[in-house]
Scaffold this motif. Structure first.
Motif, mmCIF file in Angstrom:
data_model
loop_
_atom_site.group_PDB
_atom_site.id
_atom_site.type_symbol
_atom_site.label_atom_id
_atom_site.label_comp_id
_atom_site.label_asym_id
_atom_site.label_seq_id
_atom_site.Cartn_x
_atom_site.Cartn_y
_atom_site.Cartn_z
ATOM 1 N N ASP A 163 -26.812 -59.354 112.448
ATOM 2 C CA ASP A 163 -26.717 -58.135 111.653
ATOM 3 C C ASP A 163 -26.631 -56.941 112.607
ATOM 4 O O ASP A 163 -27.545 -56.720 113.408
ATOM 5 C CB ASP A 163 -27.954 -58.028 110.752
ATOM 6 N N ILE B 243 -26.932 -53.740 112.196
ATOM 7 C CA ILE B 243 -27.991 -52.735 112.047
ATOM 8 C C ILE B 243 -29.276 -53.207 112.723
ATOM 9 O O ILE B 243 -29.956 -52.454 113.410
ATOM 10 C CB ILE B 243 -28.239 -52.414 110.555
ATOM 11 N N SER C 77 -21.244 -46.928 106.428
ATOM 12 C CA SER C 77 -22.632 -46.892 105.951
ATOM 13 C C SER C 77 -23.669 -47.027 107.070
ATOM 14 O O SER C 77 -24.838 -46.729 106.866
ATOM 15 C CB SER C 77 -22.843 -48.018 104.939
ATOM 16 N N TYR D 257 -26.330 -44.354 107.744
ATOM 17 C CA TYR D 257 -27.338 -44.270 106.672
ATOM 18 C C TYR D 257 -28.375 -45.378 106.827
ATOM 19 O O TYR D 257 -29.588 -45.136 106.720
ATOM 20 C CB TYR D 257 -26.645 -44.377 105.313
ATOM 21 N N ASN D 258 -27.889 -46.577 107.106
ATOM 22 C CA ASN D 258 -28.810 -47.708 107.239
ATOM 23 C C ASN D 258 -29.771 -47.527 108.408
ATOM 24 O O ASN D 258 -30.954 -47.843 108.304
ATOM 25 C CB ASN D 258 -28.024 -49.006 107.388
ATOM 26 N N LYS E 272 -32.307 -44.939 107.414
ATOM 27 C CA LYS E 272 -33.257 -45.512 106.460
ATOM 28 C C LYS E 272 -34.319 -46.343 107.172
ATOM 29 O O LYS E 272 -35.513 -46.282 106.857
ATOM 30 C CB LYS E 272 -32.502 -46.457 105.517
ATOM 31 N N GLU E 273 -33.862 -47.132 108.166
ATOM 32 C CA GLU E 273 -34.768 -48.023 108.888
ATOM 33 C C GLU E 273 -35.745 -47.255 109.763
ATOM 34 O O GLU E 273 -36.910 -47.624 109.883
ATOM 35 C CB GLU E 273 -33.965 -49.000 109.767
ATOM 36 N N ILE F 91 -26.920 -42.947 99.548
ATOM 37 C CA ILE F 91 -26.014 -43.059 100.689
ATOM 38 C C ILE F 91 -24.887 -42.017 100.682
ATOM 39 O O ILE F 91 -24.613 -41.365 101.689
ATOM 40 C CB ILE F 91 -25.451 -44.507 100.810
#
Lengths: 322, 212
Positions: free
Chosen positions: B102, B104, B137, B140-141, B144-145, B191
Motif C-alpha cells: 500500500d 500510503i 487522493s 488527503y490520505n 488523514k493518517e 476529500i
C-alpha cells in the motif's frame, strides 16, 4: 610591448584608485555601524555596506578581466550577458512553442556573438542579432507552435519580447568588450582602458545622480516608473563630464571631446535606466534578479552601460576610425 | 561507497540546478527549520525534484525523502540509482495492478521514521495548459493518517518554461521555489473540499506577471 606596459600601469593605477575609494567607503560604513546602538541594526547602513561589498567584488573581477586582456574581457561580458538574459527572459511572455528559439538564443546566438567579437568581425557581430536572430527565431517559434487548432497565442508579443531580451542583454552588452576590436590610430592596444573609462564614467555619474537626487531632487522625469529627478540627472551629467575630462589620458579623445563623449554616454545611460525601470514597473517587480547582494540583478547593474555602449562604439569608430 | 557516490551526485545535481537557474527559495509561509513536513509541489518536468532539492538547506535535505513513481524510477539502473539513492525516494507504484504494498502505508512509515516527504500530488507531470491538474487522493490520505504533520505547498516557479514536459534541454531561466503557509486536514473534512483547499493554497503562490 611598451604599449601593453602602459596599458597595464594605467589599469593598475585605476585599480589602486578604485580600491582607495572603496577603502574609504568601507571605513565610512564601518564607523557609521559602530556608532549605532547594538540593538536593531540600521537598515540603511547595512544596505550601504552590502553594496560596498558588491562593489569590491565587481572592481576585483573587472580589473582581473582587464589585466588578462581581450579574452578575459570577452569572457566576463559573455557571462554577464548570460546572467542578464536569464533575468530578462524569465519575465517575458513565452509559451512551449518558443522552447527551441530560447535554446537557440542562449546556446547558439549568445556564444556566437562573443566569438565574432573575439574574431573582430564588426560586420558580422553587428548583423548577427538584428538580422539573423531576428528573422530565424520567429521562424523556429512558428514551426513549433503553428500546428494547433487555435491561433498561436500572443505570437507577436512572444517573439518581440524574446528579441528585446537578446537586443539588450547580448547585442548591446557585447559592444562593451567590442571596443577592444577598435584599431584607433595612435591609440595602440590600449582599448581596454577605453572600456574602463566608459564603465567608470557612467557608473560614477549614476552614483552621483543617486545621491544628489535623494538630497535635492524635486522634478521627477518619469514619475510613474522611477525616482530620477532633473536635478539629480543634472548633477550626474556634470560629474560624468568632469570625470571624463579628468581621465582623458585613458582615451584617444581630446579633452573637450572626452567631456562630450562622457556626457553623451551618461545621458543615454540615464535613458536606458528609465526604459528598464518602465519594463520593471510594467511587470510589477522591483529588481530584475537577486544575484548581486544589495543591488538586485545583473540587468539592474548594467542597464545604463548597456544602452550607452553601442552608440559610444559607433561614435568612436566613426570619428576616430578603426 | 554507494552512499558516498549518491551524496556526490546529489551535490552535483543541485549545483547544476543552481548554475543553470540561479534557483532560490522564497520562504513565504514558513521558516526553513528542521521540522517534519510534507512538501507538496506542482510537477511539470523532471527538473522539479532537483530544484526543490537544491533549495532545501542541507540539514533539512538530509532528512527529506521524495515520493517517486517506481514504474518510472526503477526502469533502469541509472534511474534507480538517482531515484533510490540520491533522492532517497519512497518508491510507490502508480499502477494499481502491479502493487504489492500500500503506497500510503509506505509513505506513512517513512514519516514515522522521522523523514520529511516531498510529493507531487498531481500524480504525474502536468502536460495540460492549466497551472495544476486535479490532485490525486494520496495527499488527503496522508493528511488523514498523520494530521499533526504540516503540509507545505511549494510552487516551483518558471519550471514549465525552463524545461517543459517532453523537452530534454533546459533553458537557463531564473527559478524560484516558493514555500507557502502549511495546510492541515480539518476535523471531518471530506476529500473533495480538502484537495480543493490544498490545491488553492498552491495556486495562490503563483507570482502574477504578464506571461502566457
Amino acid at each position: 610591448m611598451e604599449m601593453m606596459d602602459e596599458t597595464s600601469s594605467g589599469l593598475l593605477f585605476l585599480f589602486a584608485a578604485c580600491c582607495g575609494l572603496l577603502v574609504l567607503a568601507t571605513l565610512i560604513g564601518e564607523v557609521l555601524r559602530a556608532r549605532l546602538p547594538r540593538t536593531g541594526a540600521h537598515l540603511v547602513v547595512e544596505t550601504y555596506l552590502t553594496r560596498v561589498n558588491s562593489w569590491w567584488g565587481m572592481v576585483f573581477l573587472f580589473s582581473l578581466a582587464l589585466l588578462i586582456g581581450p579574452v578575459g574581457i570577452i569572457l566576463l561580458f559573455a557571462f554577464c550577458s548570460m546572467a542578464a538574459m536569464r533575468e530578462f527572459l524569465t519575465l517575458t511572455t513565452k509559451s512551449k512553442a518558443d522552447h527551441w528559439s530560447l535554446i537557440a538564443a542562449f546556446y547558439v546566438i549568445l556564444p556566437l556573438q562573443y566569438f565574432l567579437i573575439w574574431l573582430g568581425e564588426v560586420g558580422l557581430f553587428s548583423t548577427l542579432i538584428p538580422v539573423y536572430a531576428y528573422l530565424m527565431l520567429p521562424i523556429l517559434s512558428v514551426l513549433r507552435g503553428g500546428n494547433k487548432q487555435t491561433a498561436d497565442k500572443d505570437f507577436l508579443a512572444r517573439i518581440s519580447e524574446t528579441q528585446w531580451g537578446l537586443m539588450i542583454c547580448v547585442f548591446c552588452a557585447s559592444f562593451i568588450p567590442a571596443l577592444v576590436t577598435l584599431d584607433i590610430p595612435g591609440y595602440g592596444d590600449r582599448a581596454p582602458m577605453l572600456i574602463a573609462w566608459l564603465v567608470f564614467v557612467i557608473q560614477m555619474g549614476d552614483l552621483m545622480e543617486y545621491f544628489t537626487g535623494r538630497k535635492f531632487g524635486k522634478r521627477k522625469v518619469a514619475a510613474a516608473v522611477s525616482p530620477k529627478t532633473l536635478e539629480g540627472i543634472g548633477c550626474g551629467a556634470a560629474f560624468a563630464a568632469g570625470l571624463g575630462l579628468l581621465l582623458t589620458w585613458m582615451t584617444p579623445f581630446s579633452p573637450l571631446m572626452a567631456m562630450v563623449m562622457a556626457l553623451i554616454a551618461y545621458m543615454i545611460g540615464v535613458g536606458g535606466s528609465l526604459v528598464m525601470a518602465a519594463i520593471k514597473s510594467d511587470r510589477g517587480i522591483k529588481n530584475w534578479g537577486h544575484l548581486i547582494p544589495g543591488q538586485g540583478g545583473f540587468v539592474d547593474q548594467l542597464d545604463s552601460v548597456v544602452f550607452a555602449a553601442p552608440i559610444f562604439f559607433h561614435l568612436t569608430r566613426y570619428l576616430y576610425g578603426g | 561507497m554507494r552512499r558516498f557516490a549518491a551524496s556526490i551526485v546529489g551535490k552535483l545535481l543541485s549545483l547544476f540546478a543552481q548554475i543553470l537557474t540561479a534557483v532560490r527559495a522564497d520562504w513565504r509561509g514558513i521558516e526553513p527549520v528542521a521540522k517534519q513536513r510534507v512538501y507538496y509541489a506542482n510537477h511539470t518536468s523532471n527538473a522539479d525534484l532537483p530544484l526543490i532539492w537544491a533549495v532545501l538547506p542541507a540539514a533539512i535535505r538530509r532528512d527529506t525523502r521524495a515520493v517517486a513513481a517506481a514504474d518510472y524510477w526503477l526502469k533502469n539502473k541509472l534511474r534507480a540509482f538517482i531515484g533510490r539513492d540520491v533522492f532517497q525516494g519512497v518508491m510507490v507504484d502508480r499502477r494499481a495492478e502491479h502493487r504489492t504494498e500500500d503506497p500510503i502505508a509506505k509513505i506513512v512509515q517513512a514519516l514515522d521514521e522521522g523523514s520529511s516527504i516531498i510529493i507531487f500530488p498531481e500524480g504525474g507531470r502536468n502536460r495540460s495548459e492549466d497551472p495544476l491538474m486535479p490532485f490525486k487522493s494520496g495527499l488527503y490520505n496522508i493528511a488523514k493518517e498523520r494530521p499533526e504533520v504540516d503540509l507545505v505547498p511549494c510552487w516551483i516557479d518558471n519550471i514549465s518554461h525552463i524545461m517543459p514536459t517532453g523537452e530534454v534541454i533546459p533553458v537557463p531561466l531564473a527559478c524560484t521555489v516558493i514555500f507557502g503557509a502549511p495546510v492541515h486536514v480539518k476535523e471531518g473534512e471530506e476529500i473533495g473540499p480538502f484537495l480543493q483547499r490544498a490545491s488553492d493554497a498552491l495556486l495562490e503562490l503563483i507570482p502574477n506577471r504578464g506571461s502566457a
